[in-house]
Design a protein around this motif. Structure first.
Motif, mmCIF file in Angstrom:
data_model
loop_
_atom_site.group_PDB
_atom_site.id
_atom_site.type_symbol
_atom_site.label_atom_id
_atom_site.label_comp_id
_atom_site.label_asym_id
_atom_site.label_seq_id
_atom_site.Cartn_x
_atom_site.Cartn_y
_atom_site.Cartn_z
ATOM 1 N N PHE A 146 0.838 -1.203 0.000
ATOM 2 C CA PHE A 146 0.000 0.000 0.000
ATOM 3 C C PHE A 146 0.867 1.245 0.000
ATOM 4 C CE2 PHE A 146 -3.473 -2.787 1.029
ATOM 5 C CZ PHE A 146 -4.526 -2.167 0.427
ATOM 6 N N HIS A 147 1.943 1.152 0.747
ATOM 7 C CA HIS A 147 2.795 2.322 0.860
ATOM 8 C C HIS A 147 3.428 2.688 -0.479
ATOM 9 C CE1 HIS A 147 4.999 5.218 3.131
ATOM 10 N NE2 HIS A 147 6.001 4.976 2.308
ATOM 11 N N THR A 148 3.878 1.682 -1.192
ATOM 12 C CA THR A 148 4.491 1.946 -2.490
ATOM 13 C C THR A 148 3.474 2.555 -3.434
ATOM 14 O OG1 THR A 148 5.727 -0.050 -2.103
ATOM 15 C CG2 THR A 148 5.909 0.928 -4.272
ATOM 16 N N ILE A 149 2.286 1.982 -3.422
ATOM 17 C CA ILE A 149 1.240 2.506 -4.295
ATOM 18 C C ILE A 149 0.973 3.963 -3.945
ATOM 19 C CG2 ILE A 149 -1.198 2.351 -4.880
ATOM 20 C CD1 ILE A 149 -0.928 -0.684 -4.517
ATOM 21 N N LYS A 150 0.883 4.231 -2.662
ATOM 22 C CA LYS A 150 0.615 5.592 -2.222
ATOM 23 C C LYS A 150 1.715 6.528 -2.723
ATOM 24 C CE LYS A 150 1.422 7.601 1.975
ATOM 25 N NZ LYS A 150 1.314 7.765 3.422
ATOM 26 N N GLY A 151 2.957 6.079 -2.548
ATOM 27 C CA GLY A 151 4.075 6.930 -2.940
ATOM 28 C C GLY A 151 4.032 7.281 -4.411
ATOM 29 N N VAL A 152 3.885 6.264 -5.241
ATOM 30 C CA VAL A 152 3.926 6.519 -6.680
ATOM 31 C C VAL A 152 2.706 7.314 -7.107
ATOM 32 C CG1 VAL A 152 4.184 5.485 -8.930
ATOM 33 C CG2 VAL A 152 5.202 4.378 -6.969
ATOM 34 N N ALA A 153 1.542 6.979 -6.523
ATOM 35 C CA ALA A 153 0.324 7.718 -6.862
ATOM 36 C C ALA A 153 0.510 9.189 -6.502
ATOM 37 C CB ALA A 153 -0.871 7.130 -6.136
ATOM 38 N N GLY A 154 1.273 9.426 -5.441
ATOM 39 C CA GLY A 154 1.551 10.802 -5.045
ATOM 40 C C GLY A 154 2.309 11.545 -6.127
ATOM 41 N N PHE A 155 3.301 10.887 -6.699
ATOM 42 C CA PHE A 155 4.057 11.505 -7.796
ATOM 43 C C PHE A 155 3.139 11.860 -8.942
ATOM 44 C CE2 PHE A 155 7.960 9.088 -6.361
ATOM 45 C CZ PHE A 155 8.548 10.226 -5.863
ATOM 46 N N LEU A 156 2.134 11.029 -9.147
ATOM 47 C CA LEU A 156 1.245 11.215 -10.296
ATOM 48 C C LEU A 156 0.049 12.094 -9.943
ATOM 49 C CD1 LEU A 156 1.320 7.547 -11.531
ATOM 50 C CD2 LEU A 156 2.350 9.479 -12.674
ATOM 51 N N ASN A 157 0.055 12.614 -8.733
ATOM 52 C CA ASN A 157 -1.031 13.492 -8.287
ATOM 53 C C ASN A 157 -2.391 12.830 -8.310
ATOM 54 O OD1 ASN A 157 0.682 15.551 -7.814
ATOM 55 N ND2 ASN A 157 0.399 16.500 -9.825
ATOM 56 N N LEU A 158 -2.436 11.533 -8.025
ATOM 57 C CA LEU A 158 -3.725 10.857 -7.981
ATOM 58 C C LEU A 158 -4.248 10.949 -6.547
ATOM 59 C CD1 LEU A 158 -2.590 7.765 -10.039
ATOM 60 C CD2 LEU A 158 -4.078 9.591 -10.829
ATOM 61 N N THR A 159 -4.768 12.115 -6.219
ATOM 62 C CA THR A 159 -5.099 12.389 -4.824
ATOM 63 C C THR A 159 -6.048 11.379 -4.186
ATOM 64 O OG1 THR A 159 -5.036 14.622 -5.677
ATOM 65 C CG2 THR A 159 -5.433 14.361 -3.322
ATOM 66 N N PRO A 160 -7.182 11.003 -4.850
ATOM 67 C CA PRO A 160 -8.093 10.073 -4.180
ATOM 68 C C PRO A 160 -7.404 8.755 -3.847
ATOM 69 C CG PRO A 160 -9.043 10.916 -6.226
ATOM 70 C CD PRO A 160 -7.644 11.390 -6.181
ATOM 71 N N LEU A 161 -6.566 8.309 -4.760
ATOM 72 C CA LEU A 161 -5.852 7.046 -4.552
ATOM 73 C C LEU A 161 -4.926 7.164 -3.346
ATOM 74 C CD1 LEU A 161 -4.600 5.336 -7.797
ATOM 75 C CD2 LEU A 161 -4.594 4.355 -5.535
ATOM 76 N N VAL A 162 -4.213 8.275 -3.286
ATOM 77 C CA VAL A 162 -3.270 8.496 -2.197
ATOM 78 C C VAL A 162 -4.020 8.475 -0.880
ATOM 79 C CG1 VAL A 162 -1.664 10.120 -1.156
ATOM 80 C CG2 VAL A 162 -1.728 9.855 -3.635
ATOM 81 N N GLU A 163 -5.162 9.146 -0.881
ATOM 82 C CA GLU A 163 -5.953 9.268 0.341
ATOM 83 C C GLU A 163 -6.348 7.889 0.869
ATOM 84 O OE1 GLU A 163 -10.195 11.316 1.454
ATOM 85 O OE2 GLU A 163 -9.303 11.680 -0.507
ATOM 86 N N LEU A 164 -6.875 7.073 -0.040
ATOM 87 C CA LEU A 164 -7.342 5.751 0.358
ATOM 88 C C LEU A 164 -6.166 4.894 0.824
ATOM 89 C CD1 LEU A 164 -9.512 3.668 0.623
ATOM 90 C CD2 LEU A 164 -9.285 3.133 -1.784
ATOM 91 N N ALA A 165 -5.110 4.889 0.025
ATOM 92 C CA ALA A 165 -3.944 4.078 0.374
ATOM 93 C C ALA A 165 -3.416 4.518 1.736
ATOM 94 C CB ALA A 165 -2.870 4.209 -0.686
ATOM 95 N N HIS A 166 -3.505 5.810 1.982
ATOM 96 C CA HIS A 166 -2.965 6.320 3.235
ATOM 97 C C HIS A 166 -3.746 5.800 4.446
ATOM 98 C CE1 HIS A 166 -1.027 8.932 6.077
ATOM 99 N NE2 HIS A 166 -2.217 9.288 6.513
ATOM 100 N N VAL A 167 -5.074 5.852 4.387
ATOM 101 C CA VAL A 167 -5.836 5.387 5.548
ATOM 102 C C VAL A 167 -5.689 3.885 5.739
ATOM 103 C CG1 VAL A 167 -7.499 7.235 5.854
ATOM 104 C CG2 VAL A 167 -7.953 5.477 4.180
ATOM 105 N N ALA A 168 -5.625 3.161 4.608
ATOM 106 C CA ALA A 168 -5.432 1.713 4.707
ATOM 107 C C ALA A 168 -4.092 1.431 5.365
ATOM 108 C CB ALA A 168 -5.489 1.086 3.314
#
Lengths: 170, 834
Positions: free
Chosen positions: B275-297
């Motif tokens: 989840f953390h990796t996904i969050k990190g990369v999604a952050g680079f891509l500015n995919l905010t909703p994805l980052v948000e979800l990955a973060h709480v998970a």
């Protein structure tokens, strides 16, 4: 939905056909033109492997440098008398369909290829309406100085290839 | 001069000090070199006067308490040494030439934005150009234009991040200004940059405006989650999608494993990293909703792994649900429908609630500390996780992560001070993580991601090479030459070509692991829905199959597994009554057998009841009423379940029972040129066995001839071939030609007739009959002769959409001509009507 799509497609092709360069070739005595952008290459007549259970105008398939492409005989497609293949007989390989993955290459057997011509916008004329027009194959006419070029909408000519195949197969 | 320098140093006015030093050096040079004195003196004067101005400005600034760096230093008048001067001229010349091109490009790009289809790409182009210019101005120490470029860059970033329209006019203004300046530079290398304060202000305004603009956009609960890819790394989206998927698969597998042992930290860690990796990369891509979800998970997982809460069954469900939602969002990046915002928000809220539930001994005050620590851990892991996740075994990369783990564990939950220490200590592994990275990276570097189109192209071309090679080999001109060395060399080439082909083919091979792991999830879901207990064992998950085959077996597998769990395995009570353990066993395995891959699904459920199956088929009208069960072989009876519309289920549930599934299974497997077999024992279980070709690109075939044409008959469907005796051939009225083969009468189809060919033999005793099997029914194909057995590369006939019936494709033979590959099933089925 299909109707609207066809309409827009037609407008687009007509606009594209209005002017530009055409490859001209002969079938019987008439001279035809295909938009040069549609033509991929011209090869001499080669050995064609017949494809069973297809309409007679589908001559079969050929090996174009490792790629198998279907070949149709334009004479037969347009309901003309078949002719013997000679040294002049050519296969014009055209790209039909949308750009990218969906485009297919199809070979068209023609009597002889003549030249590449420019048809200006003012020389372009829509095809006359005929009551018994079988298909929408003609995009228009190119009125040159001394002769008339029949401009084919090759997408339409090839376009009904597949339904025909299916019809024959089923 | 020296004094001035010292005083400047004292007041820490770096720029002033530098200028003073330059002045001092110039004076020294003047005294050393009398000749150039006149020239230098002039420069010195200008320099001094500027220095005085600057010093005054600085003094005023210092008096006013301002920061001196705000004041623009006088344009650089460094050591006017002739050598340096020439060098500077050259550098500027070179720069101007290049920059002119860049600005031109910039202008074109800006104009293109308005008409461009792919705006994001164009904007990226602009950003790159602006960034390069900025760097170049920086090298030449031209601060004002550098500042301008910097501000423009910030603005572009702000605009794309918030999905705002691009301020074309403003950018054009910048470009114009840069152009003017460059023009001036060509005439005078020391030209001053025009005043840009106004423009800078404007840029700044636009940049901040876009920031607030985005914040204001509220959410309509039914709206779909809007994912706009942005940021500097937007190009890497495809890699992100693939990577994220594999991480999700990993996470899911870990979660499922966790159900066995809900406090196994290693599984939680693995999921956390994914989840953390996904969050990190999604952050680079500015995919905010994805980052948000990955973060709480991630937060929930983090709470669990630091043992502040016990990880429960619902948590597994929550994490799995998050994985699904993330997957959906990732899919939406590829054009599918994104999930609803309300769905996302609901899940986020549940996750947040779960991670802050009362078991947590910390009160609100400590949460802040915990959070700070989380961030520290997160930061430490940003460096390690991307490397560590794909290769959890790489000790170098995982060690620092584990260390942070230990530190977490060491901290007693109630002791706030200890936690603070831990938070600090956590920062140290970070440095170690960085130093460890190169080693780990070297390990990972050995794989290269290649797009499938390129791979297919390579495989195609190697296929061509094989054909070309055999064409050369069989060329009459070559064969006439009687040279041993030539024969040897050609043989060598042939061997290399074959090896090459094999290697190229193996590039397309992937393991069935991800597909099998998906099944593990499915078993879990179906079992819990139907109230059964199922223990799934997976074997041979590293078996490799052609990528395309793997993609296409997923659907049939889903149906078969669902059937096995829903119909095959009994409810716990029923199992106990039958003397079996209450937990059903399901075995999913893959292995090689005789040039093909076998995938087996074995359950120990109730098994197929032949009588019941036949009775059901008769009652549904799928079989004639007079069918006798005793006359049917087991396989014939079992094959009934593949008939469309057949179902043994008493009622249609949301899981199965419509009688579509098994029909789909058979169709899919046949499309892959595979076979499916069923083995079953009443009361003991059922085994489904799929036999699949290793690859879709090559087929093992018998080359036959009819007249002038050659055809390839897939060896898989051939049973035997023989030359018939005339007395064995009969003509049955109403049934057509038949031949007696070892006591059974089989129908005969003449290929020549089916394909309406003109050439070819008519007399049966001149040609060859090939016995083929389709759907358990045997029949004969009559051909002129068999030319041999050969592996051929299957090519599409180049027709869009459906293929010609009876023909599945074409193969280019060694002489360059095409032989059609027969599709025996459709050929025989259609021949029945001929």
């Amino acid at each position: 939905m299909t109707l609207t799509m066809e309409n827009t497609g037609k407008v687009a092709t007509n606009a594209a056909f209005a002017a530009g360069k055409f490859l001209s070739f002969y079938l019987s005595k008439e001279e035809y033109g295909i938009a040069i952008l549609k033509v991929r290459e011209i090869i001499g007549m080669v050995d064609v492997t017949p494809l069973p259970r297809t309409p007679s105008f589908v001559r079969g398939v050929i090996n174009l440098r490792g790629k198998i492409i279907p070949v149709i005989d334009l004479r037969l497609k347009f309901g003309m008398e078949p002719a013997e293949y000679t040294n002049e007989t050519c296969i014009v390989v055209v790209d039909v369909g949308r750009e990218g993955e969906n485009s297919v290459q199809v070979g068209c057997i023609v009597d002889t290829v003549s030249e590449v011509l420019s048809v200006e916008a003012e020389q372009f004329e829509s095809a006359p309406r005929c009551a018994n027009a079988a298909g929408d194959y003609i995009a228009g006419l190119g009125k040159l100085k001394d002769r008339v070029l029949i401009l084919l909408d090759i997408d339409k000519v090839i376009g009904d290839l597949n339904p025909a195949l299916l019809g024959a197969a089923g | 001069m020296r004094e001035l320098e010292q005083s400047a140093n004292q007041t820490s006015l770096d720029e002033l000090a530098r200028l003073c030093r330059v002045g001092a050096e110039t004076i020294q040079q003047m005294s050393a070199d009398e000749d150039t004195f006149a020239g230098h003196a002039e420069a010195m004067l200008t320099h001094l006067s500027r220095l005085v101005d600057f010093a005054c400005a600085c003094a005023v600034a210092v008096d006013g308490g301002q920061d001196c760096s705000e004041i623009v230093a006088p344009s650089l008048l460094t050591i006017p040494d002739p050598e340096d001067e020439r060098h500077f001229h050259e550098t500027v010349g070179m720069f101007v030439g290049h920059a002119m091109g860049s600005v031109q490009e910039l202008e074109e790009d800006i104009l293109a934005i308005e008409s461009s289809q792919d705006q994001a790409e164009t904007i990226n182009g602009i950003r790159r150009v602006v960034h390069t210019l900025k760097a170049e101005f920086g090298v030449l120490n031209m601060q004002t234009p550098q500042k301008l470029c910097h501000q423009a860059e910030t603005m572009i970033d702000a605009c794309t991040e918030n999905g705002r329209s691009f301020p074309v006019d403003l950018m054009l203004e910048c470009a114009d200004l840069l152009k003017q300046f460059l023009d001036k530079l060509t005439r005078d290398v020391r030209a001053e940059f025009p005043d840009v304060t106004m423009l800078l202000e404007k840029l700044r305004k636009v940049a901040t405006e876009s920031g607030t603009g985005a914040a204001a956009t509220g959410g309509d609960p039914d709206a779909l989650v809007d994912l706009v890819v942005g940021g500097e790394f937007a190009d890497s989206l495809p890699e992100f999608v693939t990577e994220a998927r594999s991480h999700l698969v990993e996470a899911e597998a870990a979660m499922l494993a966790l159900e066995g042992d809900s406090n196994d930290l290693e599984h939680i860690n693995l999921t956390f990293r994914a989840f953390h990796t996904i969050k990190g990369v999604a952050g680079f891509l500015n995919l905010t909703p994805l980052v948000e979800l990955a973060h709480v998970a991630e937060t929930l997982l983090d709470e669990a792994r630091s043992q502040r809460i016990t990880f429960r069954q619902d948590d597994v469900d929550l994490i799995l649900a998050s994985g699904d939602l993330i997957n959906q969002m990732i899919n939406s990046l590829e054009g599918q429908t994104p999930p609803k915002v309300s769905q996302l928000e609901g899940l986020v809220a549940r996750l947040a609630k779960a991670s802050s539930r009362p078991e947590d001994p910390l009160d609100a005050d400590d949460d802040a500390v915990a959070e700070a620590e989380n961030e520290a851990v997160a930061e430490a892991e940003t460096d390690t996780a991307p490397v560590a996740a794909p290769t959890p075994a790489a000790p170098a990369a995982t060690a620092p992560a584990d260390q942070t783990e230990d530190e977490d564990d060491a901290a007693p939950a109630s002791d706030v001070q200890a936690r603070r220490d831990a938070a600090n200590a956590v920062l140290q592994p970070r440095a170690r993580a960085e130093s460890a990275e190169p080693r780990a990276a070297a390990k990972v570097e050995r794989t290269v991601k290649v797009s499938t189109t390129r791979l297919d192209m390579l495989v195609d071309m190697v296929g061509e090479l094989v054909i070309a090679q055999s064409m050369v080999l069989q060329d009459p001109a070559i064969q006439r030459l009687d040279s041993q060395s030539l024969a040897r060399n050609i043989g060598q080439v042939g061997k290399i070509t074959r090896d090459l082909q094999e290697a190229a083919m193996s590039l397309r091979m992937v393991t069935v692991k991800p597909t099998f792991q998906k099944m593990a999830r499915l078993v879990r879901d179906v079992a819990s829905k139907s109230g059964k207990k199922v223990n799934l064992t997976i074997q041979g998950e590293d078996t490799e199959l052609d990528r395309n085959v793997v993609e296409q077996i997923s659907d049939p597998l889903v149906h078969m597994i669902r059937n096995a769990v829903d119909h095959g395995i009994e409810l716990p009570d029923g199992r106990r009554a039958a003397g079996k353990g209450s937990e059903g066993r399901l075995l999913l395995r893959a292995y090689h057998q005789g040039g093909s891959i076998v995938i087996e699904i074995q359950d120990d459920g109730r098994g197929l009841d032949k009588n019941k199956v036949v009775a059901k088929a008769i009652s549904k009208g799928l079989l004639p009423a007079e069918t006798k069960v005793a006359e049917m072989s087991d396989s014939e009876a079992y094959n009934i379940i593949f008939l469309p519309g057949f179902s043994t289920a008493e009622k249609v549930t949301d899981l199965s029972g419509r009688g579509v599934g098994m029909d789909v299974v058979r169709r899919n497997i046949e499309a892959l040129r595979g076979k499916i077999e069923i083995e079953s024992k009443l009361g003991e279980g059922t085994t489904f066995r799929m036999r699949l070709p290793l690859t879709l690109a090559i087929i093992d075939g018998m080359v036959v001839r009819v007249g002038d044409e050659r055809y390839v008959v897939p060896t898989l469907s051939i049973e035997q071939s023989f030359r018939p005796d005339t007395e064995d051939v009969h003509y049955l009225i109403d049934r057509g030609e038949c031949v007696r083969v070892r006591g059974t009468v089989l129908p005969v189809y003449r290929l020549k007739q089916i394909f309406a060919q003109t050439g070819g033999l008519d007399d049966m005793d001149q040609g060859i009959l090939i016995v083929v099997e389709v759907d358990g029914e045997r029949s004969c194909l009559f051909v002129d002769e068999i030319l041999g057995q050969q592996q051929v590369v299957i090519k599409s006939l180049g027709l869009q959409g459906d293929r010609v019936s009876g023909v599945s494709g074409g193969a280019i033979m060694s002489d360059g001509r095409i032989a059609l590959i027969l599709d025996v099933a459709s050929l025989v089925n259609s021949a029945v009507g001929v």
